[in-house]
Design a protein around this motif. Structure first.
Motif, PDB file in Angstrom:
ATOM      1  N   ARG A   1      -5.130 -53.878 -74.256  1.00 37.80           N
ATOM      2  CA  ARG A   1      -4.731 -54.898 -75.020  1.00 37.80           C
ATOM      3  C   ARG A   1      -3.659 -54.506 -76.142  1.00 37.80           C
ATOM      4  O   ARG A   1      -3.605 -53.436 -76.600  1.00 37.80           O
ATOM      5  CB  ARG A   1      -5.785 -55.625 -75.821  1.00 37.80           C
ATOM      6  N   GLN A   2      -2.894 -55.411 -76.464  1.00 40.11           N
ATOM      7  CA  GLN A   2      -1.566 -55.093 -77.225  1.00 40.11           C
ATOM      8  C   GLN A   2      -2.078 -55.363 -78.660  1.00 40.11           C
ATOM      9  O   GLN A   2      -2.373 -56.301 -79.151  1.00 40.11           O
ATOM     10  CB  GLN A   2      -0.315 -55.921 -77.036  1.00 40.11           C
ATOM     11  N   VAL A   3      -2.052 -54.395 -79.709  1.00 42.94           N
ATOM     12  CA  VAL A   3      -2.261 -54.329 -81.025  1.00 42.94           C
ATOM     13  C   VAL A   3      -1.018 -53.736 -81.845  1.00 42.94           C
ATOM     14  O   VAL A   3      -0.786 -52.715 -81.913  1.00 42.94           O
ATOM     15  CB  VAL A   3      -3.623 -53.745 -81.396  1.00 42.94           C
ATOM     16  N   GLY A   4      -0.330 -54.827 -82.348  1.00 38.86           N
ATOM     17  CA  GLY A   4       0.893 -54.302 -83.109  1.00 38.86           C
ATOM     18  C   GLY A   4       1.712 -53.791 -81.927  1.00 38.86           C
ATOM     19  O   GLY A   4       2.173 -54.216 -81.027  1.00 38.86           O
ATOM     20  N   ASP A   5       2.344 -52.404 -82.289  1.00 35.10           N
ATOM     21  CA  ASP A   5       3.148 -51.838 -81.387  1.00 35.10           C
ATOM     22  C   ASP A   5       2.282 -50.920 -80.255  1.00 35.10           C
ATOM     23  O   ASP A   5       2.986 -49.970 -79.486  1.00 35.10           O
ATOM     24  CB  ASP A   5       4.171 -50.662 -81.933  1.00 35.10           C
ATOM     25  N   TYR A   6       0.991 -50.833 -80.160  1.00 31.42           N
ATOM     26  CA  TYR A   6       0.289 -50.032 -79.625  1.00 31.42           C
ATOM     27  C   TYR A   6      -0.633 -50.765 -78.635  1.00 31.42           C
ATOM     28  O   TYR A   6      -1.053 -51.795 -78.547  1.00 31.42           O
ATOM     29  CB  TYR A   6      -0.683 -49.330 -80.389  1.00 31.42           C
ATOM     30  N   LEU A   7      -0.786 -49.972 -77.285  1.00 31.83           N
ATOM     31  CA  LEU A   7      -1.828 -50.642 -76.068  1.00 31.83           C
ATOM     32  C   LEU A   7      -2.805 -49.798 -76.327  1.00 31.83           C
ATOM     33  O   LEU A   7      -3.070 -48.422 -76.245  1.00 31.83           O
ATOM     34  CB  LEU A   7      -0.981 -50.276 -74.900  1.00 31.83           C
ATOM     35  N   LEU A   8      -3.963 -50.556 -76.603  1.00 36.20           N
ATOM     36  CA  LEU A   8      -5.307 -49.992 -76.874  1.00 36.20           C
ATOM     37  C   LEU A   8      -6.177 -50.428 -75.466  1.00 36.20           C
ATOM     38  O   LEU A   8      -6.195 -51.483 -75.169  1.00 36.20           O
ATOM     39  CB  LEU A   8      -6.049 -50.412 -78.051  1.00 36.20           C
ATOM     40  N   PRO A   9      -6.991 -49.174 -75.017  1.00 36.20           N
ATOM     41  CA  PRO A   9      -7.782 -49.440 -73.990  1.00 36.20           C
ATOM     42  C   PRO A   9      -8.835 -50.519 -74.232  1.00 36.20           C
ATOM     43  O   PRO A   9      -9.230 -50.532 -75.346  1.00 36.20           O
ATOM     44  CB  PRO A   9      -8.324 -48.193 -73.385  1.00 36.20           C
ATOM     45  N   ASN A  10      -9.233 -51.581 -73.471  1.00 36.69           N
ATOM     46  CA  ASN A  10     -10.448 -52.446 -73.568  1.00 36.69           C
ATOM     47  C   ASN A  10     -11.653 -51.719 -72.841  1.00 36.69           C
ATOM     48  O   ASN A  10     -12.150 -51.496 -72.019  1.00 36.69           O
ATOM     49  CB  ASN A  10     -10.171 -53.543 -72.706  1.00 36.69           C
TER      50      ASN A  10
ATOM     51  N   LYS B   1       1.325 -46.775 -63.090  1.00 38.97           N
ATOM     52  CA  LYS B   1      -0.025 -47.101 -63.752  1.00 38.97           C
ATOM     53  C   LYS B   1      -0.773 -45.737 -64.124  1.00 38.97           C
ATOM     54  O   LYS B   1      -0.625 -44.501 -63.423  1.00 38.97           O
ATOM     55  CB  LYS B   1      -1.105 -47.816 -62.970  1.00 38.97           C
ATOM     56  N   SER B   2      -1.303 -45.698 -65.133  1.00 37.46           N
ATOM     57  CA  SER B   2      -2.301 -44.405 -65.932  1.00 37.46           C
ATOM     58  C   SER B   2      -3.516 -44.549 -64.833  1.00 37.46           C
ATOM     59  O   SER B   2      -3.915 -45.741 -63.951  1.00 37.46           O
ATOM     60  CB  SER B   2      -2.724 -44.805 -67.144  1.00 37.46           C
TER      61      SER B   2
ATOM     62  N   ARG C   1      -5.420 -47.727 -62.795  1.00 32.10           N
ATOM     63  CA  ARG C   1      -5.602 -47.373 -61.268  1.00 32.10           C
ATOM     64  C   ARG C   1      -7.487 -47.436 -61.064  1.00 32.10           C
ATOM     65  O   ARG C   1      -7.629 -47.935 -60.014  1.00 32.10           O
ATOM     66  CB  ARG C   1      -5.291 -46.172 -60.748  1.00 32.10           C
ATOM     67  N   ASN C   2      -8.124 -47.421 -62.108  1.00 31.16           N
ATOM     68  CA  ASN C   2      -9.414 -47.390 -61.764  1.00 31.16           C
ATOM     69  C   ASN C   2     -10.115 -48.780 -62.660  1.00 31.16           C
ATOM     70  O   ASN C   2     -11.308 -48.553 -62.685  1.00 31.16           O
ATOM     71  CB  ASN C   2     -10.348 -46.230 -62.503  1.00 31.16           C
ATOM     72  N   GLY C   3      -9.242 -49.593 -62.628  1.00 30.07           N
ATOM     73  CA  GLY C   3      -9.872 -50.684 -63.098  1.00 30.07           C
ATOM     74  C   GLY C   3      -9.859 -51.055 -64.822  1.00 30.07           C
ATOM     75  O   GLY C   3     -10.115 -52.200 -65.139  1.00 30.07           O
ATOM     76  N   GLY C   4      -9.345 -50.165 -65.457  1.00 28.46           N
ATOM     77  CA  GLY C   4      -9.201 -50.325 -66.625  1.00 28.46           C
ATOM     78  C   GLY C   4      -8.040 -51.307 -67.131  1.00 28.46           C
ATOM     79  O   GLY C   4      -7.030 -51.457 -66.556  1.00 28.46           O
ATOM     80  N   THR C   5      -8.055 -52.013 -68.337  1.00 28.46           N
ATOM     81  CA  THR C   5      -6.939 -52.584 -68.962  1.00 28.46           C
ATOM     82  C   THR C   5      -6.579 -52.264 -70.448  1.00 28.46           C
ATOM     83  O   THR C   5      -7.506 -51.665 -71.031  1.00 28.46           O
ATOM     84  CB  THR C   5      -7.714 -54.240 -68.917  1.00 28.46           C
TER      85      THR C   5
END
Length: 127
Positions: A16-25, A5-6, A10-14
């Protein structure tokens, strides 16, 4: 503890998948939003143009709006103190207003301008 985990996760961040990328919420907490007046906006512009690191730190930590609101309030309070003091020192009275309105307006405009310069120098355009 999962080491894959990044730090963000580890600090509660999540993410979301946008196309081929994971963007932080990411969200900005706007519950403490305070109105920012003239002096707050001037301070913001000054920080953006001349104190970029401080501006970025305040923005990232979510303290920018609070800082700008505090500066705006302090400037308004300082103006409310300075103008009556300066009018008293310079003898700008209601009697002058009654006898020579244009002279009174000229002097009051001069006082307001000088008081604003003092406030800007002391509170807005400082580190």
């Amino acid at each position: 503890m999962n080491t894959n985990k990044s730090f963000f996760e580890r600090n509660g961040g999540t993410y979301r998948q946008v196309g081929d990328y994971l963007l932080p919420n990411l969200t900005i907490d706007e519950s403490g939003q305070q109105p920012i007046g003239k002096y707050g906006r001037m301070r913001k512009r000054y920080l953006k143009e001349h104190r970029r690191v401080l501006y970025t730190n305040l923005l990232v930590t979510g303290k920018l709006d609070q800082h700008l609101a505090e500066i705006d309030k302090a400037c308004e309070e300082r103006m409310e103190l300075l103008i009556p003091q300066m009018t008293e020192q310079e003898g700008v009275t209601e009697a002058l207003k009654a006898t020579d309105q244009m002279e009174w307006v000229r002097r009051m405009n001069s006082i307001r301008s000088r008081a604003e310069e003092i406030v800007l120098h002391e509170l807005v355009y400082v580190s």
